[in-house]
Design an enzyme around this catalytic site. Structure first.
Site, mmCIF file in Angstrom:
data_model
loop_
_atom_site.group_PDB
_atom_site.id
_atom_site.type_symbol
_atom_site.label_atom_id
_atom_site.label_comp_id
_atom_site.label_asym_id
_atom_site.label_seq_id
_atom_site.Cartn_x
_atom_site.Cartn_y
_atom_site.Cartn_z
ATOM 1 N N SER A 21 43.417 32.123 27.930
ATOM 2 C CA SER A 21 42.191 32.897 27.768
ATOM 3 C C SER A 21 42.610 34.337 27.546
ATOM 4 O O SER A 21 43.502 34.839 28.243
ATOM 5 C CB SER A 21 41.296 32.803 29.006
ATOM 6 O OG SER A 21 40.234 33.739 28.899
ATOM 7 N N ALA A 49 41.014 36.739 28.349
ATOM 8 C CA ALA A 49 40.528 37.497 29.501
ATOM 9 C C ALA A 49 41.477 37.416 30.691
ATOM 10 O O ALA A 49 41.232 38.057 31.711
ATOM 11 C CB ALA A 49 39.147 36.996 29.910
ATOM 12 N N CYS A 50 42.544 36.628 30.577
ATOM 13 C CA CYS A 50 43.498 36.474 31.676
ATOM 14 C C CYS A 50 44.819 37.158 31.323
ATOM 15 O O CYS A 50 45.495 36.745 30.378
ATOM 16 C CB CYS A 50 43.740 34.988 31.963
ATOM 17 S SG CYS A 50 45.045 34.686 33.183
ATOM 18 N N PRO A 51 45.214 38.191 32.050
ATOM 19 C CA PRO A 51 46.468 38.897 31.729
ATOM 20 C C PRO A 51 47.703 38.022 31.875
ATOM 21 O O PRO A 51 48.670 38.182 31.124
ATOM 22 C CB PRO A 51 46.485 40.069 32.715
ATOM 23 C CG PRO A 51 45.586 39.637 33.834
ATOM 24 C CD PRO A 51 44.527 38.787 33.204
ATOM 25 N N CYS A 76 47.817 36.021 28.748
ATOM 26 C CA CYS A 76 48.107 36.853 27.578
ATOM 27 C C CYS A 76 49.591 37.165 27.444
ATOM 28 O O CYS A 76 50.113 37.259 26.333
ATOM 29 C CB CYS A 76 47.301 38.150 27.645
ATOM 30 S SG CYS A 76 45.543 37.925 27.255
#
Length: 233
Positions: A107, A109-111, A114
């Protein structure tokens, strides 16, 4: 504190008898010892409470009940539990390095997710490992079950209308989302249940083995190492 004691002694020697200075020194040292003892006791109580919290968290993680990272917070602290899948990709193992065999679920939105995607591109593995990206908000993963209120990552088409968060706030575009073309999963939770997960925490990133149909690893730091070295040949 010792500077304070020395100052008291010097000041007492100038305006009071020696025995009075000694009494004052003893009072200061007694207060210092009391504070140290209190701090030590508080530290021990805090450590005991933390141990109890860790045991409770571990019990919840093995219960299999669906949960999220929000359930790992207490008194403002985030106690992240260990990832449940810790297999390695290496020659001669159950999961050997093969082009086209693995798929990465993330996602944006997930570091933690990423950074695995960044490593995949840095190592030039775009044609070796496929990628699917969820919508950046959590949604009800079992919306037809009123008793299951778990919220988590959801796969949608990039043309899907914007979605609000599970709390009803905002409107977030589905642009750049990549649906799951490997398993046809609607939620990341589906991947975990297909892999017979027992932790109940359905996080990203997920490194998936298409050959065996199971999760290989869901610990981002280990996926980084896998991408860094497993596919060099």
């Amino acid at each position: 504190r010792w500077v304070y004691v020395t100052t008291c002694l010097r000041f007492a020697g100038q305006i009071a008898p020696r025995h009075e200075a000694s009494v004052r020194c003893k009072h200061v040292m007694h207060a210092h010892a009391l504070r140290c003892s209190t701090n030590l006791l508080a530290t021990r109580v805090l450590q005991q409470n933390r141990k109890k919290h860790i045991r409770l968290t571990a019990t919840r993680s093995m219960s299999g009940k669906a949960r999220t990272a929000v359930d790992e917070t207490a008194n403002g602290e985030f106690k992240r539990t260990d990832a449940g899948f810790r297999n390695q990709v290496a020659p001669g193992t159950e999961f050997s390095p093969e082009a086209g065999r693995y798929h990465l679920y993330i996602s944006y939105a997930c570091p933690w997710a990423c950074r695995t995607l960044a490593a995949l591109h840095i190592k030039g593995l775009q044609d070796v490992i496929g990628v699917s990206a969820t919508h950046p908000t959590w949604q009800r993963t079992r919306p037809n079950n009123p008793d299951d209120t778990h919220t988590g990552w959801m796969f949608v088409e990039p043309t899907h209308p914007p979605l609000s968060s599970s709390t009803g706030h905002g409107s977030f575009s589905s642009e750049d989302c990549v649906p799951d073309t490997i398993n046809g999963a609607k939620f990341v939770r589906d991947l975990y249940e297909k892999s017979k997960d027992t932790t109940g925490k359905y996080s990203v990133p997920v490194l998936w083995d298409k050959k065996q149909g199971v999760i290989v690893n869901n610990e981002s730091s280990e996926i980084l190492r896998i991408f860094n070295s497993a596919f060099n040949d």
